[in-house]
Write an enzyme that holds these catalytic residues in place. Structure first.
Site, PDB file in Angstrom:
ATOM      1  N   TRP A   6       0.849  -1.179   0.000  1.00 32.39           N
ATOM      2  CA  TRP A   6       0.000   0.000   0.000  1.00 32.39           C
ATOM      3  C   TRP A   6       0.897   1.246   0.000  1.00 32.39           C
ATOM      4  CZ3 TRP A   6      -0.428   3.873   3.772  1.00 32.39           C
ATOM      5  CH2 TRP A   6      -1.410   4.838   3.487  1.00 32.39           C
TER       6      TRP A   6
ATOM      7  N   ASP B 172     -15.719  12.492  -2.520  1.00 27.15           N
ATOM      8  CA  ASP B 172     -15.178  11.201  -2.071  1.00 27.15           C
ATOM      9  C   ASP B 172     -15.974  10.702  -0.865  1.00 27.15           C
ATOM     10  OD1 ASP B 172     -12.920   9.250  -1.044  1.00 27.15           O
ATOM     11  OD2 ASP B 172     -12.242   9.887  -3.026  1.00 27.15           O
TER      12      ASP B 172
ATOM     13  N   ARG C 131      -9.674  -1.942   8.719  1.00 27.68           N
ATOM     14  CA  ARG C 131     -10.262  -0.608   8.570  1.00 27.68           C
ATOM     15  C   ARG C 131     -11.722  -0.629   9.059  1.00 27.68           C
ATOM     16  NH1 ARG C 131     -11.483   3.794   3.842  1.00 27.68           N
ATOM     17  NH2 ARG C 131     -10.191   5.442   4.653  1.00 27.68           N
TER      18      ARG C 131
ATOM     19  N   LYS D 190     -16.186   6.627  -8.492  1.00 27.46           N
ATOM     20  CA  LYS D 190     -14.917   6.043  -8.027  1.00 27.46           C
ATOM     21  C   LYS D 190     -15.277   4.816  -7.197  1.00 27.46           C
ATOM     22  CE  LYS D 190     -10.967   7.141  -5.015  1.00 27.46           C
ATOM     23  NZ  LYS D 190     -10.380   8.191  -4.175  1.00 27.46           N
TER      24      LYS D 190
ATOM     25  N   ASP E  66     -14.299   1.911  -4.969  1.00 24.23           N
ATOM     26  CA  ASP E  66     -13.177   1.581  -4.086  1.00 24.23           C
ATOM     27  C   ASP E  66     -13.337   0.181  -3.514  1.00 24.23           C
ATOM     28  OD1 ASP E  66     -10.842   1.992  -2.645  1.00 24.23           O
ATOM     29  OD2 ASP E  66     -11.482   3.926  -1.856  1.00 24.23           O
ATOM     30  N   MET E  67     -12.270  -0.342  -2.936  1.00 26.03           N
ATOM     31  CA  MET E  67     -12.258  -1.689  -2.335  1.00 26.03           C
ATOM     32  C   MET E  67     -11.116  -1.679  -1.339  1.00 26.03           C
ATOM     33  SD  MET E  67     -11.847  -4.965  -1.863  1.00 26.03           S
ATOM     34  CE  MET E  67     -12.546  -6.564  -2.160  1.00 26.03           C
ATOM     35  N   ASN E  68     -11.444  -1.381  -0.064  1.00 25.64           N
ATOM     36  CA  ASN E  68     -10.407  -0.968   0.874  1.00 25.64           C
ATOM     37  C   ASN E  68      -9.893  -2.013   1.842  1.00 25.64           C
ATOM     38  OD1 ASN E  68      -9.400   1.649   0.473  1.00 25.64           O
ATOM     39  ND2 ASN E  68     -11.399   2.498   0.940  1.00 25.64           N
TER      40      ASN E  68
ATOM     41  N   CYS F   6     -10.446   1.746  -7.926  1.00 19.29           N
ATOM     42  CA  CYS F   6      -9.551   2.077  -6.818  1.00 19.29           C
ATOM     43  C   CYS F   6      -9.621   0.937  -5.821  1.00 19.29           C
ATOM     44  CB  CYS F   6     -10.033   3.382  -6.171  1.00 19.29           C
ATOM     45  SG  CYS F   6      -9.173   3.825  -4.658  1.00 19.29           S
TER      46      CYS F   6
ATOM     47  N   ASP G  16      -2.469   5.666  -3.204  1.00 19.71           N
ATOM     48  CA  ASP G  16      -2.832   6.717  -2.254  1.00 19.71           C
ATOM     49  C   ASP G  16      -1.639   7.624  -1.979  1.00 19.71           C
ATOM     50  OD1 ASP G  16      -5.448   6.064  -1.948  1.00 19.71           O
ATOM     51  OD2 ASP G  16      -5.184   4.867  -0.140  1.00 19.71           O
TER      52      ASP G  16
HETATM   53  C1  GLA Z   1      -9.189   4.779  -0.091  1.00 18.17           C
HETATM   54  C2  GLA Z   1      -8.886   5.509  -1.375  1.00 18.17           C
HETATM   55  C3  GLA Z   1      -8.765   6.986  -1.102  1.00 18.17           C
HETATM   56  C4  GLA Z   1     -10.052   7.479  -0.481  1.00 18.17           C
HETATM   57  C5  GLA Z   1     -10.371   6.698   0.769  1.00 18.17           C
HETATM   58  C6  GLA Z   1     -11.739   7.064   1.317  1.00 18.17           C
HETATM   59  O1  GLA Z   1      -8.121   4.831   0.785  1.00 18.17           O
HETATM   60  O2  GLA Z   1      -7.726   5.002  -1.977  1.00 18.17           O
HETATM   61  O3  GLA Z   1      -8.469   7.688  -2.292  1.00 18.17           O
HETATM   62  O4  GLA Z   1     -11.090   7.355  -1.430  1.00 18.17           O
HETATM   63  O5  GLA Z   1     -10.358   5.299   0.520  1.00 18.17           O
HETATM   64  O6  GLA Z   1     -12.037   6.371   2.477  1.00 18.17           O
END
Ligand code: GLA
Length: 708
Positions: A183, A349, A426, A459, A461-463, A508, A530
């Site tokens: 990361w 975001d 997270r 956007k 995302d997948m965190n 993302c 990021d």
């Molecule tokens: C991830 C994305 C960031 C942002 C955050 C929001 O970390 O990579 O760009 O969108 O989530 O929680």
């Protein structure tokens, strides 16, 4: 062009610049690879197949199997001692697969041709098809495999089912380039020499991963950016995967590429079921690592990325400016400043939905938070549109916070093992998108969101990675989730794109955790990392560019110091690094000084003039990123325009920048530099340019236009 000669079993794939040949010995063996390289004729391919067969026919010493390392698609069983691409288990714990060629088919389409080789598995009602596709305008070869359990009663367990085995030339040295990372430090380029052993790169995370990317480039240790033979391959897949390079003494190196990590557990194929691998694409280039990248980028733009002929807008993203503290007034203020700067797309975001005051709550509740946006998103979207910008929104549809209405209603929708508490990361858990009802629910939520709001950009995302990948109550289906989650995500994205064709998607995953050609086929750009520190970014972008084109590489200019490493880099340098991809702004514009705003507006203006060269042109990496001067260049396809970014992190002594030789220009042409002096293409390419840079973190952008 594809030809297959059933008499000799030789098949030959011709691309515009390369040939690829293999043969099926006597129709009942594993296809044997014989050639991959510059174009050869059908007679040459038959000769090489004959010589290979002759070599295999001699008496081999015990403990050696002549075909090892040469197999087009190694099967588990018989005299196959390396790792296999296909490993099946039949009833009675039989782990040996044999087959016979039952036929073939060649499809001639307008711009591509496909070869299908059909095999019947001996002793069982199972059939396997090897697929090959070549294009009229690319040297890339696509391969994939399908498997059908034709039995009415017997299930088959699939232990391994790779997309392809790529056989390398019999070089003394195999040097493998690959991408590693983590990361905030994705796509770091590495080159390692293979030993007589196995090297495994893989993702066990359910996503492509920040840690490795399913790509390699092999050379004999002598290739450079512009010279030498390079063999390369990748996988169109966005979940767990494995790349296994194997080389034994006196055998060719062979690289297997496929979905699923090692030991993902057998996936059961019930009677009547069919399974198809993702595509693995391979490429031979005789023009070094740079030539290989050019061929990959052309292929990605022509055959993978949707709407690849359109340049991407300059976006503003709210994340680093406001974090979770979003509200209508604050976003309106940012939108007005973004529009003044020249941004064309405003992206709201995280933080606009549910009880999302931090990362501890709200994921899964895709309802606008009315404390923050009392009238919904409508008023903000209207203002953004009135300011002349498109509107974009962040979502993370595969996730749920335990503190959410969704989780309270459906705790069983997450991956978990029966009776165990799944590990949060997270503060969130992964939704089981292998379940049709869950995938359907996600599609419904997103469709409703896009139908109710005038949105131009999402956007996605997948965190977090998968963990505790269990499916309570469905132990037999559990192993399917490694495959079915990804196809579930693909299905939702495909359906949304069909229903909302005006919406562009950014892929993302906490930055570049899911960058691959599978995702590229259904999105418009990637959030690459990021990490927005301009110095770190140059290394990330250098690795990214090996396979992926600049048109897909979203880059933001953000505030100082950067949150990753607290570094302070001048605004122009930050812009020049971000302008080498799809430029975006991610800083808190309300805190920018008048001087910064003016400089940024001017650089955005410049970017709009050159972005067609960067996004749609051809990249030339003029050296590896380093602390002393290095550069990256983009040239239009007709070489009538070019852009060069030169960077120097650290000034040493009072040294001047040494001349940097450009590439890909018209030799006899004359180019005007930044509207000023005119220099010949010969001088630019054979002597170079030496811009004056002073101090640390110095950079410049040179725009060249052919003088007619
Ligand atoms: C991830 C994305 C960031 C942002 C955050 C929001 O970390 O990579 O760009 O969108 O989530 O929680």
């Amino acid at each position: 062009m594809i030809s297959f000669d059933p008499a000799s079993g030789v098949f030959l794939l011709d691309t515009p610049g390369t040939s690829y040949a293999a043969f099926v010995p006597d129709g009942d063996g594993i296809p044997i690879h014989v050639y991959w390289g510059p174009r050869i004729g059908a007679g040459d391919a038959r000769y090489l197949a004959f010589k290979t067969a002759e070599q295999f026919a001699v008496e081999w010493p015990c403990f050696r199997s002549p075909a090892n390392g040469h197999e087009e698609y190694p099967l588990d069983g018989r005299l196959q001692f390396g790792r296999s691409a296909l490993s099946l288990e039949f009833p009675g714990a039989i782990r040996s697969t044999e087959w016979t060629l039952s036929g073939h088919e060649i499809d001639e389409n307008a711009h591509d041709q496909e070869l299908r080789l059909w095999f019947d598995v001996s002793h069982h009602d199972v059939s396997v098809t090897l697929h090959y596709r070549v294009y009229d305008d690319s040297d890339v070869i696509d391969r994939w495999v399908s498997l059908c359990n034709d039995s009415a009663s017997e299930a088959v367990d699939v232990h391994r089912f790779d997309s392809a085995a790529w056989v390398m030339p019999e070089w003394a040295v195999h040097r493998m380039s690959h991408l590693t990372g983590r990361w905030a430090a994705e796509t770091q380029l590495r080159r390692v020499e293979l030993t007589d052993s196995r090297l495994v790169l893989e993702s066990r995370r359910g996503i492509t991963s920040h840690h490795a990317n399913p790509w390699f480039a092999m050379d004999d240790g002598t290739a450079t950016e512009t010279y030498g033979d390079v063999y390369s391959a990748t996988l169109h897949w966005s979940g767990s995967w494995r790349l296994l390079a194997q080389r034994e003494l006196d055998e060719p190196a062979q690289v297997l590429l496929g979905w699923g990590q090692e030991d993902f557990g057998p996936r059961r194929l019930e009677p009547g079921d069919r399974l198809q691998t993702p595509v693995s694409s391979g490429l031979f280039s005789a023009r070094g690592h740079g030539g290989a990248s050019h061929a990959w980028h052309d292929y990605a733009l022509r055959h993978v990325l949707p709407s690849s002929h359109e340049v991407r807008p300059v976006l503003f993203n709210s994340w680093e400016a406001t974090g979770f503290s979003v509200d209508e007034a604050g976003q309106r203020a940012l939108a007005r400043q973004a529009a003044d700067l020249g941004c064309e797309l405003f992206v709201l975001d995280d933080g606009w939905f549910g009880d999302r005051a931090s990362d501890r709550a709200g994921l899964g509740d895709w309802r606008v938070n009315t404390d923050r946006f009392p009238q919904g998103l409508g008023p903000l979207i209207s203002e953004v549109h009135a300011l002349g910008m498109g509107f974009g929104l962040w979502i993370e549809p595969e996730m749920v916070n335990p503190d959410s209405d969704l989780y309270r209603a459906h705790p069983e929708w997450t991956y978990q093992f029966e009776g165990r508490q799944p590990a949060a990361m997270r503060n969130q858990l992964v939704l089981n998108l292998a379940r049709l009802d869950v995938a359907h629910w996600v599609l419904g939520e997103l469709d409703a969101l896009l139908s109710a709001n005038d949105i131009q950009f999402v956007k996605w995302d997948m965190n977090r990675p998968f963990a505790d990948a269990g499916w309570p109550g469905e132990p037999d289906r559990q192993q399917r989730l490694w495959f079915d989650h990804v196809t579930g995500v693909y299905a939702v994205l495909d359906a949304l794109r069909t229903k909302h064709p005006g919406v562009a998607f950014e892929a993302c995953s906490g930055g570049g955790g899911r960058v691959d050609l599978g995702m590229m086929a259904r999105t418009d750009q990637f959030w690459v990392s990021d990490n927005t520190d301009a110095v770190d970014r140059r290394y990330i972008q250098h690795g990214y560019s090996q396979l992926y084109p600049a048109r897909t590489m979203a880059c933001w200019v953000t505030d100082l110091p950067t949150f990753i490493n607290k570094r302070r880099v001048p605004l122009a340098y930050r812009f020049h690094v971000a302008m080498a991809g799809v430029l975006g702004i991610g800083g808190d514009l309300t805190a920018w000084s008048a001087a910064e705003t003016a400089e940024a507006a001017e650089l955005i203006e410049v970017y709009k003039r050159i972005r067609h060269v960067v996004q749609l042109g051809r990249v030339h990496r003029l050296g590896e990123p380093s602390r002393s001067a290095s550069a990256v260049q983009y040239v239009t396809s007709d070489a009538d325009e070019a852009v060069v970014f030169v960077y120097r992190e650290a000034q040493q002594y009072d040294s001047l920048v040494r001349p940097i030789r450009l590439r890909g220009l018209q030799a006899g042409g004359r180019y005007r530099l930044d509207g000023g002096e005119v220099v010949s293409g010969d001088v630019l390419m054979n002597h170079g340019i030496a811009p004056v840079l002073t101090g640390d973190y110095a950079s410049t952008l040179i725009h060249l236009r052919l003088v007619r």
